[in-house]
Design a protein around this motif. Structure first.
Motif, mmCIF file in Angstrom:
data_model
loop_
_atom_site.group_PDB
_atom_site.id
_atom_site.type_symbol
_atom_site.label_atom_id
_atom_site.label_comp_id
_atom_site.label_asym_id
_atom_site.label_seq_id
_atom_site.Cartn_x
_atom_site.Cartn_y
_atom_site.Cartn_z
ATOM 1 N N MET A 1 0.840 -1.179 0.000
ATOM 2 C CA MET A 1 0.000 0.000 0.000
ATOM 3 C C MET A 1 0.886 1.244 0.000
ATOM 4 N N LYS A 2 0.632 2.120 -0.924
ATOM 5 C CA LYS A 2 1.407 3.348 -1.023
ATOM 6 C C LYS A 2 0.932 4.340 0.040
ATOM 7 N N ARG A 3 1.873 4.935 0.757
ATOM 8 C CA ARG A 3 1.523 5.918 1.775
ATOM 9 C C ARG A 3 1.112 7.220 1.120
ATOM 10 N N LYS A 4 0.088 7.799 1.667
ATOM 11 C CA LYS A 4 -0.348 9.108 1.195
ATOM 12 C C LYS A 4 0.012 10.140 2.256
ATOM 13 N N PHE A 5 0.565 11.236 1.807
ATOM 14 C CA PHE A 5 0.919 12.313 2.719
ATOM 15 C C PHE A 5 -0.080 13.436 2.546
ATOM 16 N N TRP A 6 -0.489 14.038 3.643
ATOM 17 C CA TRP A 6 -1.452 15.119 3.539
ATOM 18 C C TRP A 6 -0.804 16.387 3.035
ATOM 19 N N VAL A 7 0.491 16.448 3.064
ATOM 20 C CA VAL A 7 1.219 17.581 2.499
ATOM 21 C C VAL A 7 1.566 17.213 1.069
ATOM 22 N N LYS A 8 1.223 18.075 0.131
ATOM 23 C CA LYS A 8 1.549 17.792 -1.255
ATOM 24 C C LYS A 8 3.048 17.598 -1.387
ATOM 25 N N ASP A 9 3.406 16.668 -2.214
ATOM 26 C CA ASP A 9 4.823 16.359 -2.392
ATOM 27 C C ASP A 9 5.479 17.396 -3.287
ATOM 28 N N GLU A 10 5.990 18.421 -2.665
ATOM 29 C CA GLU A 10 6.752 19.449 -3.380
ATOM 30 C C GLU A 10 8.209 19.241 -3.005
ATOM 31 N N ARG B 1 8.832 17.467 -0.670
ATOM 32 C CA ARG B 1 8.663 17.449 0.793
ATOM 33 C C ARG B 1 9.401 18.609 1.438
ATOM 34 N N ASP B 2 9.255 19.777 0.841
ATOM 35 C CA ASP B 2 9.901 20.989 1.305
ATOM 36 C C ASP B 2 9.073 21.578 2.446
ATOM 37 N N LEU B 3 9.553 21.401 3.662
ATOM 38 C CA LEU B 3 8.810 21.883 4.823
ATOM 39 C C LEU B 3 8.693 23.401 4.833
ATOM 40 N N GLN B 4 9.705 24.092 4.344
ATOM 41 C CA GLN B 4 9.640 25.549 4.321
ATOM 42 C C GLN B 4 8.455 26.020 3.473
ATOM 43 N N LYS B 5 8.265 25.402 2.300
ATOM 44 C CA LYS B 5 7.129 25.762 1.451
ATOM 45 C C LYS B 5 5.812 25.448 2.165
ATOM 46 N N PHE B 6 5.778 24.324 2.854
ATOM 47 C CA PHE B 6 4.571 23.961 3.591
ATOM 48 C C PHE B 6 4.277 24.999 4.668
ATOM 49 N N TYR B 7 5.282 25.388 5.446
ATOM 50 C CA TYR B 7 5.088 26.393 6.495
ATOM 51 C C TYR B 7 4.623 27.721 5.907
ATOM 52 N N GLU B 8 5.206 28.104 4.792
ATOM 53 C CA GLU B 8 4.810 29.353 4.142
ATOM 54 C C GLU B 8 3.356 29.297 3.686
ATOM 55 N N SER B 9 2.884 28.114 3.278
ATOM 56 C CA SER B 9 1.495 27.989 2.840
ATOM 57 C C SER B 9 0.518 28.167 4.000
#
Length: 100
Positions: free
Chosen positions: A1-10, A12-20
């Motif tokens: 089973m492939k894991r799904k992440f709730w954060v879009k896979d960019e 996995r740049d946490l800085q971009k996620f925090y900025e969003s």
């Protein structure tokens, strides 16, 4: 089973996620303390939110301090930070929403 992440896979740049997340900070786009209070109550008054809150509080409380940690100021500070975050979330839930 492939894991799904709730954060879009960019990458996995946490800085971009925090900025969003910045539009959801107090003062951005008219978001107020009253809005935050309402959001916390709405979220944590669902069965799913209560389960998540229980896990967050359990993690914030942590286990008993063991003897090897007593002299480790870094571990104690880390534990204090986790405890503070748990207390902050509960404080937000108990806050009387006042208009800014």
């Amino acid at each position: 089973m492939k894991r799904k992440f709730w954060v879009k896979d960019e990458g996995r740049d946490l800085q971009k996620f925090y900025e969003s997340l910045s539009p959801a900070r107090i003062g951005f786009n008219g978001y107020s303390k009253a809005d935050r209070s309402a959001d916390f109550r709405r979220l944590f008054n669902t069965p799913e939110g209560r389960r998540v809150l229980a896990q967050v509080i359990a993690e914030a409380e942590g286990s008993a301090i063991v003897e090897s940690e007593v002299g480790d100021t870094h571990k104690l500070a880390f534990r204090a930070g986790k405890r503070y975050l748990g207390q902050w979330i509960v404080k937000q839930l108990n806050a009387i929403p006042l208009e800014d």
